[in-house]
Design an enzyme around this catalytic site. Structure first.
Site, PDB file in Angstrom:
ATOM      1  N   ASP A  83       0.831  -1.196   0.000  1.00  0.00           N
ATOM      2  CA  ASP A  83       0.000   0.000   0.000  1.00  0.00           C
ATOM      3  C   ASP A  83       0.869   1.250   0.000  1.00  0.00           C
ATOM      4  OD1 ASP A  83      -2.044   1.814   0.196  1.00  0.00           O
ATOM      5  OD2 ASP A  83      -2.408   1.479   2.333  1.00  0.00           O
ATOM      6  N   LYS A 116       1.577   7.849   1.075  1.00  0.00           N
ATOM      7  CA  LYS A 116       2.135   7.783   2.416  1.00  0.00           C
ATOM      8  C   LYS A 116       3.549   8.362   2.420  1.00  0.00           C
ATOM      9  CE  LYS A 116      -0.230   3.417   3.565  1.00  0.00           C
ATOM     10  NZ  LYS A 116      -1.022   3.858   4.716  1.00  0.00           N
ATOM     11  N   ASP A 126      -0.162  -5.109   4.927  1.00  0.00           N
ATOM     12  CA  ASP A 126      -1.546  -4.700   4.707  1.00  0.00           C
ATOM     13  C   ASP A 126      -2.415  -5.815   4.134  1.00  0.00           C
ATOM     14  OD1 ASP A 126      -3.200  -2.623   5.345  1.00  0.00           O
ATOM     15  OD2 ASP A 126      -3.016  -1.594   3.422  1.00  0.00           O
ATOM     16  N   ASP A 186      -5.923   6.419   0.111  1.00  0.00           N
ATOM     17  CA  ASP A 186      -5.296   5.594   1.141  1.00  0.00           C
ATOM     18  C   ASP A 186      -6.333   4.938   2.051  1.00  0.00           C
ATOM     19  OD1 ASP A 186      -3.140   4.416   2.398  1.00  0.00           O
ATOM     20  OD2 ASP A 186      -2.826   6.084   3.788  1.00  0.00           O
ATOM     21  N   GLU A 240      -8.263   2.553   1.081  1.00  0.00           N
ATOM     22  CA  GLU A 240      -8.566   1.582   0.023  1.00  0.00           C
ATOM     23  C   GLU A 240      -9.082   0.260   0.547  1.00  0.00           C
ATOM     24  OE1 GLU A 240      -5.365  -0.218   1.789  1.00  0.00           O
ATOM     25  OE2 GLU A 240      -5.501   1.901   1.296  1.00  0.00           O
ATOM     26  N   ARG A 277     -11.351  -0.543   2.742  1.00  0.00           N
ATOM     27  CA  ARG A 277     -12.814  -0.637   2.792  1.00  0.00           C
ATOM     28  C   ARG A 277     -13.405  -0.758   1.383  1.00  0.00           C
ATOM     29  NH1 ARG A 277     -12.837   5.038   5.833  1.00  0.00           N
ATOM     30  NH2 ARG A 277     -10.834   4.092   6.396  1.00  0.00           N
TER      31      ARG A 277
END
Length: 429
Positions: free
Chosen positions: A200, A207, A218, A277, A279, A281
């Site tokens: 991620d 990030k 992740d 970010d 993502e 959900r």
């Protein structure tokens, strides 16, 4: 003659010459852990810490000496003793030895998956590893289908495809069927859904470099539910379970999704992207829709979903969300029985409306750092929109305790597999 170091539990006073408050000390034939005047909970904590200390001394193999080693005591020691690379050999003893071995091997596999570098674990590779391992334990009861890349569009799995389309490794949804009944028309007792973001970057809501260092973890939700199913099978699971892994790399190129994009899901709901970010959900929504299509009686999802959950409960607990009070209470009681820390955070039906959008049915977050106040509950509220039966029979685990960037007094650096025991026990309830 055994080369293992013998480990005792000691209810005696510390020997002369041993520092006050020491929890472990050398004996004539190994080491002893000082547990005098400790409650059961305190004793297990001391034993786990002693396991960490002994691992850090370079000890490679241990055996439990004496009759005081309960199942929980042996397990606590093993969790502390195993290092990041799953080194450390523990010889379990007593009536629970086989059960402990199954737990130990399941946890080691989950930790290995999560700790592997992202160059080795991308969406299809993760799915293939899961299929291979679960087929070994489930045999002919296991079948699967894998939906990859453009196939996701054909099946309208829009969240997974949107998040993963910018990567050289195509996004994928794994649907693995564990069906010990042998009846293709048997009802699905459980759907297990895992967030499988194998790396991620944050997408265009990128990030920081230090924030990206641990983002191989992740996919911890996918590893956790897969490991829980593995353990449950080894414990004798006789129910039909569908494992749904929602896998993607959240990368950046000219085709990546952007803030302001609108995703239309298979059930017709529209979502404005205000944070690329947020993502996890987005991909889990596809899994929840699929669980509804399958008619699963109960649904459990697990994800390293929000930093807000870690702010609330730290890295020692996983966070639990549900609008089904009786099922949530069952999960909390199960976690306590399985010696795993789990804490319920607020989720009410109105949390579905905490991320409004003028352009879509909802946004995927709030346009504030961390999603603003109540971020973990708002993320769960987003998922509630897609949960079948208005959330009845659904649990959401936000895995705040799944991964530690650095070692501490209880765990080695990396994955912990916390949550596997609880979910496996729920499957076998």
């Amino acid at each position: 003659m055994s080369s293992s170091v013998r480990i005792h539990l000691s209810e005696n006073e510390l020997p002369a010459g041993v520092r006050k408050n020491s929890i472990v000390f050398a004996t004539s034939d190994g080491y002893a852990i000082a547990v005098k005047d400790k409650s059961e909970a305190e004793k297990l904590l001391v034993i786990q810490k002693a396991g960490r200390k002994l691992e850090q001394l370079g000890i490679e193999s241990v055996e439990f000496a004496g009759d005081d080693w309960t199942k929980d005591a042996q397990w606590a020691f093993s969790i502390g003793f195993i290092d990041t690379l799953n080194k450390g050999d523990v010889s379990f003893t007593g009536d629970a030895a086989d059960e402990l071995t199954a737990m130990h091997e399941s946890f080691a596999w989950v930790r290995e998956l999560v700790n592997l570098p992202p160059s080795e674990i991308f969406p299809e590779a993760l799915c293939e590893r899961v299929v291979s391992e679960l087929s070994k334990v489930g045999g002919k009861a296991v079948s699967h289908r894998l939906v990859v890349g453009p196939e996701l569009l054909a099946e309208k799995r829009m969240g997974i495809h949107t998040v993963g389309r910018a990567s050289q490794h195509p996004p994928a949804m794994l649907e693995l069927d564990y069906n010990p009944t042998g009846n293709d028309k048997a009802e699905v007792d459980f759907a297990l859904i895992g967030k499988g973001i194998t790396f991620d970057t944050g997408g265009y809501s990128i990030k920081s470099s230090e924030g990206m260092v641990s983002m191989k973890c992740d996919m911890g939700g996918a590893a956790t539910v897969a490991g829980a199913l593995m353990l449950a099978i080894r414990q004798g699971l006789n129910k039909r379970v569908k494992l749904i892994l929602c896998c993607a790399e959240n990368m950046i190129d000219g085709s990546a999704y952007k803030n302001g994009d609108i995703i239309t899901y298979k059930d017709g709901q529209t979502v404005e992207v205000v944070n690329t970010d947020a993502e996890g959900r987005l991909v889990l929504a596809d899994g929840l829709i699929r669980a509804g299509e399958l008619g699963a009686k109960r649904i459990i999802d697990a994800a390293t979903l929000t930093g807000a959950a870690q702010v609330a409960v730290g890295k020692e607990y996983n966070a639990l969300f549900s609008v089904d009070d009786s099922y949530a209470e069952e999960a909390l009681a199960t976690a306590k029985k399985e010696q795993e820390n789990l804490w319920r955070l607020p989720l009410a039906p109105w949390h579905q409306f905490q991320c409004p959008s003028p352009f879509a049915d909802t946004a995927n977050s709030r346009p504030q750092k961390g999603g603003g106040t109540g971020g973990a509950s708002n993320a769960a509220g987003f998922l509630l929109r897609f949960a079948p039966n208005q959330g009845a029979g659904w649990l959401h685990f936000d895995l705040a305790a799944a991964y530690h960037g650095q070692s501490n007094s209880l765990f080695a650096a990396g994955a912990t597999a916390t949550g596997v025991r609880t979910i496996a026990s729920l499957l076998n309830a």
